[in-house]
Design an enzyme around this catalytic site. Structure first.
Site, mmCIF file in Angstrom:
data_model
loop_
_atom_site.group_PDB
_atom_site.id
_atom_site.type_symbol
_atom_site.label_atom_id
_atom_site.label_comp_id
_atom_site.label_asym_id
_atom_site.label_seq_id
_atom_site.Cartn_x
_atom_site.Cartn_y
_atom_site.Cartn_z
ATOM 1 N N SER A 110 0.697 -0.778 -0.097
ATOM 2 C CA SER A 110 -0.112 0.059 -0.160
ATOM 3 C C SER A 110 0.403 0.969 0.035
ATOM 4 C CB SER A 110 -0.801 -0.098 1.217
ATOM 5 O OG SER A 110 -1.780 0.911 1.324
ATOM 6 N N ASP A 254 -2.751 5.858 -3.212
ATOM 7 C CA ASP A 254 -1.965 5.748 -3.310
ATOM 8 C C ASP A 254 -1.501 3.791 -3.794
ATOM 9 O OD1 ASP A 254 -3.653 3.616 -2.666
ATOM 10 O OD2 ASP A 254 -3.293 2.608 -1.234
ATOM 11 N N ASP A 256 -1.524 0.920 -3.957
ATOM 12 C CA ASP A 256 -2.098 -0.643 -4.681
ATOM 13 C C ASP A 256 -3.269 0.315 -5.227
ATOM 14 O OD1 ASP A 256 -2.915 0.702 -2.638
ATOM 15 O OD2 ASP A 256 -3.714 -1.833 -2.131
ATOM 16 N N ASP A 258 -5.777 2.026 -3.706
ATOM 17 C CA ASP A 258 -7.817 1.419 -2.977
ATOM 18 C C ASP A 258 -7.944 2.465 -2.886
ATOM 19 O OD1 ASP A 258 -5.180 1.147 -1.296
ATOM 20 O OD2 ASP A 258 -6.708 -0.510 -0.835
#
Length: 511
Positions: A110, A254, A256, A258
């Site tokens: 993340s 961010d 990833d 999400d």
């Protein structure tokens, strides 16, 4: 030999965080990731009706490909087919798993730095719960230790399978099919790409909605963009871009993809919890679940019939959303959001458009695109700017920061000390008792207050409300060695002033 998940966690120090495991890349050896994946697969076999197929994807960190190969090996040794969906956003692989009724794994750390990584698990119906986590941790698997070298790395790592493009394609179609191909027509949107795995997908989706898109600041080096603690360089970058190049807004995510970052037309990033409120209003959501740390403008807005405050972390928000579902009336829309801006859709969303009624299927995991798109569709429909939507919200301002590299156990011990000795007023009272130097001269006289704590909420961490109306919330991070501080006051400048004071106090705790 048989190896338990608990044994591997204890030996490696790689433990569960939010919906998966995270740790230093050096600790996340092939062996550790292999055992995590094997135990997850074994748990899914016993707990969910699904064919023996698992889908995997990853972000753009340097360590991600190695970990993906360890997952492929885990799938093969479990006699499961492995579908590799490439480098795509976390919500895209989750959506693919839900559509296909397959468990999925996303390799991502993340927003945390590139020296760390993680693996995020989704069962066939969506993101794993705390109950699922306990089930995974209780597993043990048999395997030949000789497949690993002395450092825990695979001696003969498999190649990654050919990329299955359907997961990316379906995610890219999701929003234009619902909002329509002209939903953002006439708008110009910048996309801060950096090293986000969804950087090209965001551009593609916005163009499919009719927007003019201007990508910028693409990086081949991983940049740890944290949507809850925005770096000064990212603030400066957005402002400079908006100043030099006309845009109606700026989109980013961010690592990833999400968690969203949305900036207005002058490049000012919105807080994720404020974006969540605006998105829920734009989508006409009736019931909302959100963590206790999020902005109280949610309640003060009067826009929602039911609100559930939860602990911090998407599994808790998901549990909160589930509690809000009306089993007798599927038309009651339920969603959730987090302070990081990630937006979760628990129920199908049906909306009438000029050309008929369309339905957006539920996606009960963090998504970055939906909240940003929903707000900009509202901006276009109402012929206003993002800042105009913000002006309609009650004046409450949240900010957050964190002590990095601060051990979780130390954070917990400090909270216990504050709780047991009731030190909130002593430590932070002086910061809240002095009227802010930023208070408008022509505004109403400040109410009398003394820096006393009038209420405490221990839903997650230690959240103190003072007689001034200021809020200070302390909490150890659930997935990194960080001690987080959240504040909320009646003005942006006051929140910045209070947060700076709190962080100065907290820095002293390192000694």
């Amino acid at each position: 030999m048989s190896v338990s998940m608990q044994e591997v966690m204890k030996q490696s120090g790689v433990a569960f965080g939010t919906s998966g495991a995270r740790g230093l890349v050096t600790a996340m050896t092939d062996r550790v990731c292999y055992v995590y994946a094997r135990c997850f697969i074994k748990y899914c076999e016993a707990s969910y009706k699904c064919e023996h197929t698992i889908a995997i994807a990853g972000d753009l960190r340097p360590s991600t490909e190695r970990i993906l190969k360890a997952l492929v090996k885990a799938g093969e040794d479990s006699a499961w087919k492995v579908v590799y969906c490439g480098r795509i956003p976390s919500p895209a692989i989750a959506l693919y798993g839900i559509d296909k009724a397959l468990p999925t794994i996303m390799v991502t750390g993340s927003h945390i730095p590139a020296d760390r990584n993680g693996i995020k698990f989704n069962h066939p119906q969506g993101e794993i719960s705390k109950k699922d986590e306990q089930g995974i941790v209780s597993q043990a698997v048999d395997f030949d230790e000789n497949i690993f070298d002395a450092d825990g790395m695979l001696k003969d790592a498999p190649a990654l399978p050919a990329v299955e493009k359907e997961a990316e394609e379906n995610y890219c179609k999701r929003y234009p099919e619902f909002f329509g191909p002209r939903a953002l027509s006439g708008l110009t949107i910048g996309v801060y790409q950096h090293s986000a795995v969804g950087r090209d997908i965001v551009v593609k989706v916005l163009e499919s909605l009719g927007a003019t898109v201007k990508p910028f600041a693409r990086s081949e080096t991983f940049i740890p963009v944290d949507t809850e603690a925005i770096r000064k360089e990212d603030e400066d970058l957005a402002r400079d871009f908006a100043h030099k190049d006309f845009v109606d807004a700026i989109f980013s995510t961010d690592g990833d993809s999400d968690r969203p970052l949305l900036a207005d037309d002058v490049g000012m990033w919105l807080r994720g919890d404020v974006l969540g409120i605006l998105a829920a209003q734009a989508l006409h959501i009736k019931r909302i679940a959100t963590p206790v740390s999020c902005n109280t403008s949610l309640e003060k807005s009067g826009s929602f019939e039911k609100i559930c405050r939860t602990r911090i972390g998407s599994p808790y928000v998901i549990a909160g959303m589930e509690s809000l579902v009306d089993a007798n009336d599927p038309s009651v829309s339920v969603a959730g959001y987090e302070a990081n801006g990630g937006f979760l859709l628990q129920t199908n969303l049906t909306r009438k458009f000029e050309d008929g009624t369309r339905t957006l299927p539920a996606l009960p995991t963090r998504d970055a695109l939906l909240p940003m798109i929903a707000v900009m569709v509202s901006v276009r429909e109402q012929r206003m700017c993002v800042v105009d939507l913000l002006k309609k919200l009650p004046k409450r301002f949240t900010l957050s920061d964190r002590l990095k590299e601060f051990p979780t156990e130390t954070s917990k011990a400090k909270l216990a000390e504050i709780r047991e000795q009731k030190l909130g007023a002593k430590l932070f009272g002086a910061l809240t008792a002095v009227p802010s130097k930023f208070k408008p001269k022509d505004g109403p006289a400040p109410k009398p207050f003394h820096g006393e704590v009038v209420s405490v909420d221990e839903t997650d961490g230690y959240r103190m409300e003072f007689d001034s109306g200021d809020i200070v919330h302390l909490r150890p991070s659930g997935n990194a060695p960080e001690f987080r501080c959240y504040v909320e006051t009646e003005s942006k400048d006051r929140s910045a002033e209070l947060l700076a004071g709190c962080m100065k106090i907290m820095e002293g705790w390192r000694k």
